[in-house]
Design an enzyme around this catalytic site. Structure first.
Site, mmCIF file in Angstrom:
data_model
loop_
_atom_site.group_PDB
_atom_site.id
_atom_site.type_symbol
_atom_site.label_atom_id
_atom_site.label_comp_id
_atom_site.label_asym_id
_atom_site.label_seq_id
_atom_site.Cartn_x
_atom_site.Cartn_y
_atom_site.Cartn_z
ATOM 1 N N CYS A 91 60.588 -70.306 19.620
ATOM 2 C CA CYS A 91 60.048 -69.944 20.935
ATOM 3 C C CYS A 91 59.506 -71.134 21.728
ATOM 4 C CB CYS A 91 58.947 -68.903 20.781
ATOM 5 S SG CYS A 91 59.527 -67.351 20.076
ATOM 6 N N HIS A 359 60.437 -63.182 28.047
ATOM 7 C CA HIS A 359 60.380 -64.379 27.199
ATOM 8 C C HIS A 359 61.803 -64.798 26.815
ATOM 9 C CE1 HIS A 359 59.494 -67.093 24.004
ATOM 10 N NE2 HIS A 359 59.118 -66.242 23.069
ATOM 11 N N CYS A 389 53.108 -69.875 20.286
ATOM 12 C CA CYS A 389 53.314 -69.587 18.867
ATOM 13 C C CYS A 389 54.804 -69.719 18.576
ATOM 14 C CB CYS A 389 52.813 -68.192 18.518
ATOM 15 S SG CYS A 389 53.633 -66.844 19.392
ATOM 16 N N GLY A 391 58.095 -68.926 15.585
ATOM 17 C CA GLY A 391 58.575 -68.256 14.396
ATOM 18 C C GLY A 391 58.503 -69.140 13.161
#
Length: 403
Positions: A91, A359, A389, A391
Site C-alpha cells: 500500500c 485506495h 500502513c 501489508g
C-alpha cells in the site's frame, strides 16, 4: 548532501474498482501515461532531463506486469531515453517511489525523477498475483498470517476502539471529502481522464458517498466476522498469537474501510539545479523519509513506529508537524495513530481519505503526498507528514517542508 524538492504533483480522479466503474475501460499503462503527460505539459518538461520513472504498483501481473513503469513511459509522451523501475511495497508503493527518487537525488544520482504509481483494481483484482505470504503454509502458518481485515479488527480489539468510533471517523471522512471537492481544494492536482477522442471519462472521485451517516453505516454487517469466526477461523489464529485477547471484536465493514478503486498519481522530484536550469520553482523540500518492519499478524500498526523513527532521525517532535495524512486503509489504523500521538483529529486527513475516496493501492502514497502539499499551501502552513500502513507488517513515512 544535495537537497531533494517537490516541484509538482498530480493525480487522476479515482474510479470505482468494479466493472461498472468509469475507469474500467482504461488500462494501467494508459492511466499512468495520463499523469506522466500531465507533468510534462504542466511544467513544459524536456523529459530527457528525467533520470528515471519510479512507479509503484502492487498487483504486478497481466497488464500491470512486465515492468509497468517502462511500459508507462513508452505509452506516454516521454522520450524513450527515460527508463522505468516498477516497485512494490504494497500500500505504500507510491510513497516509497517518491522516497526512492528523493534519496537518489540526495545522493547525486541524477537531477530529477518522476515517481508515483497506479492500480487498476477493476481490471487486475487485488490478490490475483497469489503471493506466498498468504498461500504458502510454510510461511503463513509460521507467521500467524491473517487477512488485513482481521488485522484491522485485532487493532480495534487490542487498543479498545468501538464500532461507533470507527463509523464516526468514516462519516467525517466522507464529509471532509465532499467539502474539499465542493471548495475546489483538489483542483490544482486533478487530471481528468479522457478517451482516445479527448472526451472526458472521469473528472471527479467517483467512489464518494457524501450522504453517509451513522444510521446508514449502522445497518452494515461486519465484513470480516464470518472469516474470523467460521471457516477458516482466522480469529483462532490471531488468539494463538495474542492469547491475552479473549475474542476479536469485528467492527470493520465496507463503510469504514478503504474503497477499491482505480487511479494513478505522479510527482516531480529534483534538486535545486534542476529547477534553476528549467525555470521551475520548488514547492517543498523532502525533509526526511523512513520505512520499518512491524508485527506481520496485526500488520497495520506501522504508521506509529515509522513516525517515531522519522521524527527521531530528523530531530523533530510530533508538535513540529502542522498536518498529517494517514492512509485510511481501515478506520482503526487512523484511530490508533491519533491515540498513540495524541494528535488533534482536526489536523489529520483534513480533506477526507481513502474511506471516502478509495485506495488505489500502488498510487495512494503519491496521492496523499500531493494532497498534503496542496493543503499546506492552501493554509499557509509549513510542515506535513504522510504515512501508510503496509501489508505483511511494515510502515512508511515522508516529511515535507514548504519552501
Amino acid at each position: 548532501m544535495t537537497e531533494a524538492y517537490l516541484y509538482d504533483a498530480c493525480r487522476t480522479p479515482r474510479g470505482k474498482g468494479k466493472a461498472d466503474g468509469a475507469l474500467h475501460e482504461v488500462s494501467a499503462p494508459r492511466l499512468s501515461a495520463t499523469v506522466l503527460n500531465a507533468l510534462k505539459h504542466r511544467n513544459d518538461l524536456d523529459t530527457r532531463a528525467i533520470e528515471d520513472v519510479i512507479w509503484g504498483n502492487v498487483t504486478q501481473v497481466a497488464e500491470q506486469g512486465a515492468c509497468l513503469a517502462r511500459t508507462a513511459v513508452l505509452a506516454s509522451e516521454f522520450d524513450e531515453s527515460v527508463p522505468g523501475l516498477s516497485i512494490n511495497r504494497f500500500c505504500a508503493s507510491g510513497l516509497e517511489a517518491v522516497n526512492l527518487a528523493a534519496n537518489q537525488v540526495k545522493g547525486g544520482a541524477g537531477m530529477a525523477y518522476v515517481a508515483g504509481g497506479v492500480e487498476c483494481m477493476s481490471r487486475v483484482p487485488m490478490g490475483s498475483d497469489g503471493g506466498a505470504i498468504a498461500v504458502d503454509p510454510s510461511i503463513a502458518i509460521a507467521k500467524y498470517f491473517v487477512p488485513q481485515g482481521i488485522s484491522a479488527d485485532i487493532i480495534a480489539t487490542e487498543f479498545g476502539f468501538t464500532r461507533d468510533q470507527a463509523d464516526a471517523l468514516a462519516v467525517e471522512s466522507q464529509k471532509r471529502a465532499a467539502e474539499a471537492w465542493a471548495d475546489g481544494r483538489f483542483a490544482r492536482s486533478i487530471v481528468p481522464v479522457r478517451d482516445v477522442n479527448g472526451i472526458e471519462i472521469l473528472g471527479h472521485d467517483e467512489y464518494m458517498r457524501p450522504g453517509t451517516d451513522m444510521q446508514s453505516l449502522g445497518s452494515l454487517k461486519p465484513s470480516f466476522k464470518d472469516m474470523g469466526e467460521v471457516m477458516p477461523g482466522f480469529d483462532r489464529i490471531a488468539i494463538m498469537k495474542y492469547p491475552h485477547l479473549e475474542r476479536i471484536e469485528h467492527i470493520h465493514h465496507a463503510g469504514n474501510s478503504s474503497g477499491i478503486v482505480d487511479g494513478a498519481a505522479a510527482v516531480l522530484v529534483g534538486n535545486r539545479a534542476f529547477g534553476e536550469k528549467y525555470g521551475l520553482r520548488p514547492r517543498a523540500r523532502i525533509r526526511a523519509t523512513a520505512k520499518i518492519g512491524t508485527d506481520p499478524t496485526i500488520m497495520l500498526t506501522g504508521p506509529v513506529p515509522v513516525t517515531e523513527k522519522i521524527l527521531r532521525d530528523s530531530g523533530m517532535t510530533i508538535g513540529d508537524i502542522d498536518l498529517f495524512e494517514v492512509n485510511e486503509a481501515f478506520a482503526a489504523v487512523v484511530l490508533r495513530f491519533m491515540q498513540a500521538f495524541d494528535v488533534d483529529p482536526a489536523r489529520v486527513n483534513v480533506n477526507g481519505g481513502a474511506i471516502a475516496m478509495g485506495h488505489p493501492l500502488g498510487a495512494t502514497g503519491a496521492i496523499i503526498l500531493g494532497t498534503l502539499l496542496d493543503e499546506l499551501e492552501r493554509r499557509g502552513l509549513g510542515t506535513g507528514l504522510a504515512t501508510l500502513c503496509i501489508g505483511s507488517g511494515m510502515g512508511a513515512a515522508t516529511i515535507i517542508e514548504r519552501v
